[in-house]
Design an enzyme around this catalytic site. Structure first.
Site, short mmCIF file in Angstrom:
data_model
loop_
_atom_site.label_atom_id
_atom_site.label_comp_id
_atom_site.label_asym_id
_atom_site.label_seq_id
_atom_site.Cartn_x
_atom_site.Cartn_y
_atom_site.Cartn_z
N CYS A 160 0.81 -1.22 0.00
CA CYS A 160 0.00 0.00 0.00
C CYS A 160 0.84 1.27 0.00
O CYS A 160 0.30 2.37 0.00
CB CYS A 160 -0.96 -0.04 1.18
N HIS A 300 -2.27 8.25 5.97
CA HIS A 300 -2.53 6.93 5.41
C HIS A 300 -3.93 6.48 5.86
O HIS A 300 -4.71 6.01 5.04
CB HIS A 300 -1.44 5.95 5.85
N GLU A 311 -0.22 5.50 13.32
CA GLU A 311 0.12 6.68 12.52
C GLU A 311 0.02 7.95 13.36
O GLU A 311 0.85 8.86 13.24
CB GLU A 311 -0.79 6.79 11.30
N LYS A 332 -9.34 8.20 2.53
CA LYS A 332 -9.82 6.82 2.30
C LYS A 332 -11.23 6.65 2.85
O LYS A 332 -11.91 5.68 2.53
CB LYS A 332 -8.87 5.81 2.94
N HIS A 337 -9.61 2.02 0.17
CA HIS A 337 -8.17 1.89 0.12
C HIS A 337 -7.75 1.34 -1.26
O HIS A 337 -8.01 0.18 -1.57
CB HIS A 337 -7.72 0.95 1.24
N PHE A 398 1.85 -3.33 3.94
CA PHE A 398 2.16 -4.65 4.47
C PHE A 398 3.58 -5.00 4.07
O PHE A 398 3.99 -4.79 2.92
CB PHE A 398 1.20 -5.70 3.91
#
Lengths: 410, 78
Positions: A160, A300, A311, A332, A337, A398
């Site tokens: 991502c 994010h 975050e 998002k 996403h 990830f």
């Protein structure tokens, strides 16, 4: 002195719009692109909601082109054509022109569809384009061919964070003198019961199937996971000298980037957000800015319980007391996403936020999680001050990838 | 029969490669005139096999230089 890099063209296809203009208007209006998937999926599918692209990218291309491209590649080509035209189709020596288009998972849908076809009708029915449709560098290659890029085509793959890493890579190609113009961004289109089952098995997805538009809710106390989206974002990056010489319109300035890794876990974020904090600090240093120059963060913010807190912790570690003065948003909440497309689409949002001096609100944020210590914009867009301002875009993936990008107002 | 195959093949070439149907004349070369690359030629072959129930082996494909060659082969073998 590093060469300055500017942004001169934008292109997008997202769950909320078919192009940059429609997407940006939808984002400022707080429109959700998330809906129930209208397909006969297995009954035990935990998550049946997603952000499907607002228009089928295949419908934006001649049929003989669309048939050779995976859906993710179709999206990348559609967005790249928009960005390239928006930049005024620069006349440039092809050996000074590059393309960097990232993806998290490549042409997975084409592989799955080909396997279905193989079982049904045999090996002889497999398309001669299958290999180039599934290879992760396929989007970069097709975009590169589209514009005739010969300085290099590249595909960072970092889940991502891929789309953001592509922009960093592209800017460094220009800074290092390998190219004068680079078309860069990210794309993803992997909405399928098997991919959704895999993300659901990780307990990463929201299962709010009964209320799709409220499912993606970064920072809200009732968030329960991310919502899968699909689409592409592409920007044209250019050396400031080259852009000035051809009289290009300038959307914003690329400031710098920071890329680190967590070294913590294959999929879970470091709860202390240390890798992310280092990425932010490196991006600021690369941009020659200090924390107090930052007025806005496009976070994010995937809407997972753990990720949003990590975050928040990272931002506070990196920005210190100045964090309170920074308007944070999580777009998002509207797009879902976009995985490998996310960092690119959200970088475009960041550039447009600086241009319009208007931060889009985070949708569905009704009760801020008490563990989130950020000034999150909610309810309606918030104005930013006049003068030279700068913003951050965070992307994590990830594998433990942390990418922070800094953009400045033009 | 040949006319029908010619029209069907023109439709396939149009779908696969975007070549206007009217340009797919019997004397045209797939490679030199219609700009069909080797991958697109495989697509044309697959579609033709499906449409007319013929088998066009790889060893034969290289002999099908023109649209007319393909029409004749399909006509003789279907």
């Amino acid at each position: 002195m590093t060469r300055q890099v500017v942004i001169t063209g934008l292109g997008m296809i997202t769950p909320v719009g078919k192009d940059v203009d429609s997407t940006w208007r939808a984002i400022l209006a707080g429109t959700s692109g998330i809906r129930l998937i209208d397909e006969p999926w297995p009954d035990d599918q935990p998550a049946k909601i997603a952000g499907i692209m607002a228009v089928d990218p295949a419908s934006c291309l001649p049929p003989h082109e669309a048939r050779k491209l995976d859906r993710s590649q179709q999206a990348a080509v559609v967005a790249a054509r928009e960005a390239w035209a928006d930049a005024g189709t620069p006349e440039i020596d092809p050996e000074r022109l590059g393309a960097v288009v990232a993806t998290g998972m490549g042409g997975l849908l084409s592989l799955i569809n080909s396997y279905d076809l193989l079982l049904e009708r045999g090996a002889s029915r497999i398309s001669p384009h299958m290999v180039t449709m599934i290879m992760p560098n396929g989007s970069a290659a097709h975009v590169g061919l589209e514009i005739g890029a010969r300085a290099g085509i590249h595909t960072p793959v970092s889940a991502c964070a891929s789309g953001a890493e592509a922009i960093s890579y592209a800017a460094r190609m220009i800074q290092e003198g390998r190219a004068d113009v680079v078309v860069a961004g990210g794309t993803e289109a992997v909405i399928h019961p098997v991919t959704m089952a895999g993300f659901a098995a990780m307990r990463a997805l929201s299962t709010r199937n009964d209320d799709p538009t409220a499912a993606s809710r970064p920072y809200d106390i009732d968030r329960d996971g991310f919502v899968m989206g699909e689409g592409a974002g592409i920007m044209v990056l250019e050396s400031a000298e080259f852009a000035a010489a051809r009289g290009a319109k300038i959307y914003g300035i690329y400031g710098g980037s920071g890329l680190t890794s967590d070294g913590h876990h294959i999929a879970q974020p470091d709860p202390e957000g240390r890798g992310a904090a280092r990425a932010i600090a490196e991006a600021l240093a690369d941009a020659g800015l200090t924390t107090t120059d930052i007025v806005h963060v496009n976070a994010h913010a995937t809407s997972t319980p753990q990720g949003d807190i990590a975050e928040s912790t990272a931002l506070i570690a990196a920005l210190g007391a100045h964090t309170d003065n920074v308007a944070v948003t999580g777009t998002k909440s509207m797009t879902g996403h976009l995985l490998g497309g996310a960092g690119a689409v959200e970088s475009i949002f960041t550039v447009l936020t600086l241009r319009d001096r208007l931060v889009p609100a985070t949708a569905n944020l009704h009760n801020l999680d008490p563990q989130i210590h950020l000034d999150v914009v909610a309810g309606k867009p918030r104005e930013l001050p006049a003068g030279d301002i700068a913003a951050l875009n965070n992307s994590f993936g990830f594998g433990g990838h942390d990418v922070a990008l800094v953009f400045r107002s033009a | 029969m040949s006319q029908e195959i010619h029209e069907g093949l023109a439709a396939i070439v149009n779908e696969v490669a975007g070549v206007p149907v009217a340009d797919v004349q019997l004397d045209k070369s797939f490679v030199d005139d219609l700009d069909i690359d080797s991958l697109s030629m495989v697509e044309v072959v697959i579609a033709a096999e499906d449409k007319w129930g013929v088998t066009i082996p790889d060893s034969e494909v290289k002999n099908l230089k023109t649209v007319g060659d393909a029409v004749t082969f399909i006509s003789d073998n279907s």
